[in-house]
Design a protein around this motif. Structure first.
Motif, PDB file in Angstrom:
ATOM      1  N   THR A 136      19.658 -48.036 -50.075  1.00 59.17           N
ATOM      2  CA  THR A 136      20.855 -47.969 -49.243  1.00 59.17           C
ATOM      3  C   THR A 136      22.110 -48.117 -50.082  1.00 59.17           C
ATOM      4  O   THR A 136      23.080 -47.372 -49.913  1.00 59.17           O
ATOM      5  N   ARG A 140      25.077 -45.252 -50.707  1.00 61.18           N
ATOM      6  CA  ARG A 140      26.485 -45.535 -50.441  1.00 61.18           C
ATOM      7  C   ARG A 140      27.333 -45.261 -51.690  1.00 61.18           C
ATOM      8  O   ARG A 140      28.416 -44.684 -51.605  1.00 61.18           O
ATOM      9  N   ARG A 143      27.648 -41.519 -52.212  1.00 61.59           N
ATOM     10  CA  ARG A 143      28.577 -40.958 -51.232  1.00 61.59           C
ATOM     11  C   ARG A 143      30.029 -41.222 -51.661  1.00 61.59           C
ATOM     12  O   ARG A 143      30.884 -40.344 -51.558  1.00 61.59           O
ATOM     13  N   ARG A 144      30.291 -42.430 -52.156  1.00 63.96           N
ATOM     14  CA  ARG A 144      31.638 -42.766 -52.640  1.00 63.96           C
ATOM     15  C   ARG A 144      32.036 -41.882 -53.816  1.00 63.96           C
ATOM     16  O   ARG A 144      33.166 -41.391 -53.883  1.00 63.96           O
TER      17      ARG A 144
END
Length: 156
Positions: A136, A140, A143-144
């Motif tokens: 997870t 994240r 994605r950033r």
């Protein structure tokens, strides 16, 4: 805060989404004493160690810390007492049957006022393994980085 002011967040359990897979969420009313409501309106509560259990066809919220009201007298409440949650019978039965399955638990996600009434958002959750948590965090971070690359590209 005026009555009818919409949704006013009091406390959020941010760690819950890191530690658990949330399968389903429900909004429940909560039975409170007067000093508990006053303490919540002051914006003080902690959901970190909270969980819900089913007992005799009723759902009880346990481990949630609502501190004593500073101006309260002998009528003050116990900070970690059990509090009854208000749900429809079908929702209680569904939660009870799913919570009996191995690995499932009921945890509070948010505590808020909705049109002047105290509500708690509870979630049916499965515990994450350590590698799920790492995955997870990696998603994240990826994605950033992608958003950052897209924004720098759009700026040119």
């Amino acid at each position: 805060m005026k009555d009818g002011a919409g949704r006013v967040l009091v406390a959020s359990n941010r760690k819950a989404r890191h530690d658990y897979h949330i399968d389903d969420t429900y909004e429940a009313g909560i039975v409170l004493m007067g000093t508990e409501v006053k303490a919540l309106r002051a914006g003080r509560a902690s959901l970190v160690d909270g969980y819900a259990s089913v007992d005799n066809g009723e759902i009880w919220l346990e481990g949630v810390h609502i501190p004593e009201y500073a101006q309260g007298t002998w009528t003050n409440h116990a900070p970690r007492r059990k509090r009854k949650l208000l749900l429809h019978r079908l929702e209680i039965d569904k939660l009870a049957s799913q919570a009996k399955e191995k690995g499932f638990t009921i945890i509070p996600l948010q505590l808020y006022f909705l049109n002047g009434r105290a509500k708690v958002e509870i979630g049916l959750a499965r515990g994450k393994k350590e590698y799920d948590k790492r995955q997870t965090l990696r998603e994240r971070q990826d994605r950033r980085e992608a958003d950052r690359a897209m924004s720098t590209r759009a700026d040119r």
